[in-house]
Design a protein around this motif. Structure first.
Motif, PDB file in Angstrom:
ATOM      1  N   PHE A  11       0.847  -1.189   0.000  1.00  0.00           N
ATOM      2  CA  PHE A  11       0.000   0.000   0.000  1.00  0.00           C
ATOM      3  C   PHE A  11       0.885   1.242   0.000  1.00  0.00           C
ATOM      4  N   LYS A  12       0.271   2.384  -0.305  1.00  0.00           N
ATOM      5  CA  LYS A  12       0.972   3.660  -0.452  1.00  0.00           C
ATOM      6  C   LYS A  12       0.619   4.579   0.705  1.00  0.00           C
ATOM      7  N   ILE A  13       1.614   5.344   1.163  1.00  0.00           N
ATOM      8  CA  ILE A  13       1.380   6.383   2.168  1.00  0.00           C
ATOM      9  C   ILE A  13       1.874   7.701   1.589  1.00  0.00           C
ATOM     10  N   LYS A  23      -2.046   3.149   9.536  1.00  0.00           N
ATOM     11  CA  LYS A  23      -2.555   2.094   8.653  1.00  0.00           C
ATOM     12  C   LYS A  23      -2.153   0.722   9.201  1.00  0.00           C
ATOM     13  N   ALA A  24      -3.093  -0.207   9.155  1.00  0.00           N
ATOM     14  CA  ALA A  24      -2.834  -1.567   9.640  1.00  0.00           C
ATOM     15  C   ALA A  24      -1.918  -2.308   8.680  1.00  0.00           C
ATOM     16  N   LEU A  25      -0.975  -3.073   9.236  1.00  0.00           N
ATOM     17  CA  LEU A  25      -0.061  -3.867   8.415  1.00  0.00           C
ATOM     18  C   LEU A  25      -0.628  -5.240   8.065  1.00  0.00           C
ATOM     19  N   ASN A  26      -1.581  -5.740   8.833  1.00  0.00           N
ATOM     20  CA  ASN A  26      -2.195  -7.052   8.553  1.00  0.00           C
ATOM     21  C   ASN A  26      -1.140  -8.134   8.316  1.00  0.00           C
ATOM     22  N   ASN A  27      -0.230  -8.270   9.246  1.00  0.00           N
ATOM     23  CA  ASN A  27       0.884  -9.212   9.109  1.00  0.00           C
ATOM     24  C   ASN A  27       0.595 -10.525   9.825  1.00  0.00           C
ATOM     25  N   THR A  96       6.633  13.344   0.544  1.00  0.00           N
ATOM     26  CA  THR A  96       7.176  12.211  -0.202  1.00  0.00           C
ATOM     27  C   THR A  96       6.115  11.120  -0.246  1.00  0.00           C
ATOM     28  N   THR A  97       6.424  10.045  -0.947  1.00  0.00           N
ATOM     29  CA  THR A  97       5.532   8.883  -1.027  1.00  0.00           C
ATOM     30  C   THR A  97       6.290   7.651  -0.562  1.00  0.00           C
ATOM     31  N   LEU A  98       5.680   6.907   0.346  1.00  0.00           N
ATOM     32  CA  LEU A  98       6.241   5.618   0.767  1.00  0.00           C
ATOM     33  C   LEU A  98       5.371   4.504   0.224  1.00  0.00           C
ATOM     34  N   TYR A  99       6.015   3.425  -0.214  1.00  0.00           N
ATOM     35  CA  TYR A  99       5.315   2.198  -0.571  1.00  0.00           C
ATOM     36  C   TYR A  99       5.713   1.164   0.464  1.00  0.00           C
ATOM     37  N   VAL A 100       4.737   0.545   1.081  1.00  0.00           N
ATOM     38  CA  VAL A 100       4.963  -0.401   2.161  1.00  0.00           C
ATOM     39  C   VAL A 100       4.466  -1.775   1.717  1.00  0.00           C
TER      40      VAL A 100
END
Length: 106
Positions: A11-13, A23-27, A96-100
């Protein structure tokens, strides 16, 4: 170690000088998190159980936020089966944009 697998949940932040919504990581089964900074500025992110609000570090070593430099691609180990969430922030006037991605591998 094996490479980070291609079917990772991503997902993107959008990161600004205000902490992003947690945001939940759902790991459930995954053991690593991959964070890519696709922008021109450093971001700081915070991961923890429950809602998070990232902060920009100060001169006191109390912040748990991790910096990720512009263009950087990092992989971190995380505990599985935890209700982990992530939030990110930039310095004042920056964005900035992070992709996680959540998965396994390096």
């Amino acid at each position: 170690m094996t490479p980070f697998y291609a079917q990772a949940k991503t997902f993107k932040i959008d990161v600004t000088s205000t902490a992003s919504t947690s945001k939940a990581l759902n790991n459930t089964d995954e053991k690593q998190i991959r964070v890519i900074n696709d922008g021109n500025f450093t971001a700081f992110f915070d991961i923890g159980i429950g809602s998070q609000a990232a902060t920009v570090p100060t001169t006191t070593a109390l912040s748990t936020c991790i910096p990720i430099m512009a263009g950087e691609d990092l992989v971190f180990s995380i505990p599985k089966n935890q209700a982990l969430q992530i939030s990110a922030i930039c310095n004042s006037g920056e964005s900035t944009t992070l992709y996680v991605s959540i998965g396994d591998g390096i």
